[in-house]
Design an enzyme around this catalytic site. Structure first.
Site, PDB file in Angstrom:
ATOM      1  N   HIS A 171      28.038  -5.847   1.232  1.00  0.00           N
ATOM      2  CA  HIS A 171      29.248  -5.244   1.809  1.00  0.00           C
ATOM      3  C   HIS A 171      29.588  -3.965   1.039  1.00  0.00           C
ATOM      4  O   HIS A 171      29.461  -3.916  -0.191  1.00  0.00           O
ATOM      5  CB  HIS A 171      30.416  -6.230   1.745  1.00  0.00           C
ATOM      6  CG  HIS A 171      31.569  -5.805   2.594  1.00  0.00           C
ATOM      7  ND1 HIS A 171      32.428  -4.797   2.210  1.00  0.00           N
ATOM      8  CD2 HIS A 171      31.984  -6.209   3.816  1.00  0.00           C
ATOM      9  CE1 HIS A 171      33.331  -4.616   3.165  1.00  0.00           C
ATOM     10  NE2 HIS A 171      33.079  -5.459   4.155  1.00  0.00           N
TER      11      HIS A 171
ATOM     12  N   GLU B 191      28.303  -1.439   9.437  1.00  0.00           N
ATOM     13  CA  GLU B 191      29.703  -1.163   9.156  1.00  0.00           C
ATOM     14  C   GLU B 191      29.846   0.235   8.549  1.00  0.00           C
ATOM     15  O   GLU B 191      29.680   0.400   7.327  1.00  0.00           O
ATOM     16  CB  GLU B 191      30.264  -2.182   8.150  1.00  0.00           C
ATOM     17  CG  GLU B 191      30.230  -3.619   8.629  1.00  0.00           C
ATOM     18  CD  GLU B 191      31.281  -4.470   7.922  1.00  0.00           C
ATOM     19  OE1 GLU B 191      32.099  -5.081   8.612  1.00  0.00           O
ATOM     20  OE2 GLU B 191      31.293  -4.499   6.682  1.00  0.00           O
TER      21      GLU B 191
HETATM   22  P1  PGA Z   1      38.003  -4.469   8.947  1.00  0.00           P
HETATM   23  O1  PGA Z   1      36.908  -4.976   7.910  1.00  0.00           O
HETATM   24  O2  PGA Z   1      37.782  -5.206  10.240  1.00  0.00           O
HETATM   25  O3  PGA Z   1      39.318  -4.812   8.309  1.00  0.00           O
HETATM   26  O4  PGA Z   1      37.805  -3.005   9.107  1.00  0.00           O
HETATM   27  C1  PGA Z   1      35.600  -5.245   8.283  1.00  0.00           C
HETATM   28  C2  PGA Z   1      34.767  -5.611   7.091  1.00  0.00           C
HETATM   29  O5  PGA Z   1      34.988  -5.049   6.007  1.00  0.00           O
HETATM   30  O6  PGA Z   1      33.890  -6.476   7.182  1.00  0.00           O
END
Ligand code: PGA
Length: 248
Positions: free
Chosen positions: A99, A168
């Protein structure tokens, strides 16, 4: 929308206490009543709640994941850390690795790769996060970064391993800003072109400010297998809304 299984992975980050368990009861009920729909919900609460989640979700189809692991497969003197075997022993099925919030803290490609190898050895399903920063995006480095993250993170992992990749964009996490579908589709296609050569069995998810307000638009991207949801997933109402809007 195609007929495939959609993944909704709730990343609770450093939020939640014992009281939060009450709110997931609504989601359990909802998932029971929606048996005919093709989706999978996975909760990734903080370590302190993993055991309670495994226990509470036991009789449902919802599964539990952790948010990180130590890179060492073997037990050892690592104060404050947890390895893949400990999670497996607890009944946890998934783990988020790579992450951006951990990459920012210094987690590098090599560590991420070791974590993934350890998770696979423990038969945990890996949710592997990748994504470019806004600086890299502005400098047109997105493809280079994504490829680097994939090739390094997944080094030495067998073609038959099941892998879930969560794209992401760092600039999208917690900001309320989501890439437009054109950009998202282009990046997902690029990721797919690399992953499909490396693995037989893979899923590609999107994560970053997913909410009931943008889910319909995101669902137009057929290449996606689902979502990694942070902020919105802490509200059972919002999570249910996101799933409902995917199928209606
Ligand atoms: P968010 O986070 O939906 O709050 O943007 C997603 C993540 O960090 O997995």
């Amino acid at each position: 929308m195609t007929n495939k299984i959609r993944y909704f992975i709730a990343n609770w980050k450093m939020y939640g206490d014992l009281g939060s368990l009450k709110s997931i009861k609504n989601v359990i009920k909802f998932s029971r009543l929606s048996k005919s729909k093709k989706f999978k919900i996975i909760y990734c609460p903080p370590y302190t709640l993993l055991s309670d989640f495994v226990d509470t979700l036991k009789k449902s189809s919802i599964e539990t994941g952790a948010q990180n692991i130590h890179e060492n497969y073997d037990f050892g003197a690592h104060t404050g850390f947890i390895n893949s075997k400990m999670l497996k022993n607890l009944g946890v099925k998934y783990v988020i690795i790579g992450h951006s919030e951990n990459r920012t803290l210094g987690e590098d490609h090599k560590q991420i790769n070791k974590k993934i190898l350890s998770a696979i050895k423990s038969k945990l399903n890996v949710i592997f996060c990748i994504g470019e920063t806004s600086f890299q995006r502005k400098n047109k480095k997105t493809n280079i970064i994504l490829k680097k993250q994939i090739m390094n993170g997944l080094k030495g992992i067998g073609k038959k391993c099941k892998i879930i990749v969560a794209y992401e964009p760092v600039w999208s996490i917690g900001t309320g800003v989501v890439p437009n579908n054109l950009e998202l589709e282009k990046n997902i296609k690029f990721i797919k072109s690399i992953i499909s050569k490396k693995f037989n069995n893979y899923k590609i998810l999107y994560g970053g400010s997913v909410s009931p307000n943008n889910i319909k638009r995101l669902n137009m991207i057929d290449l996606l297998d689902g979502y990694l949801i942070g902020g919105a997933s802490q509200s059972s109402k919002k999570l249910i809304d996101i799933i409902k809007k995917t199928f209606n």
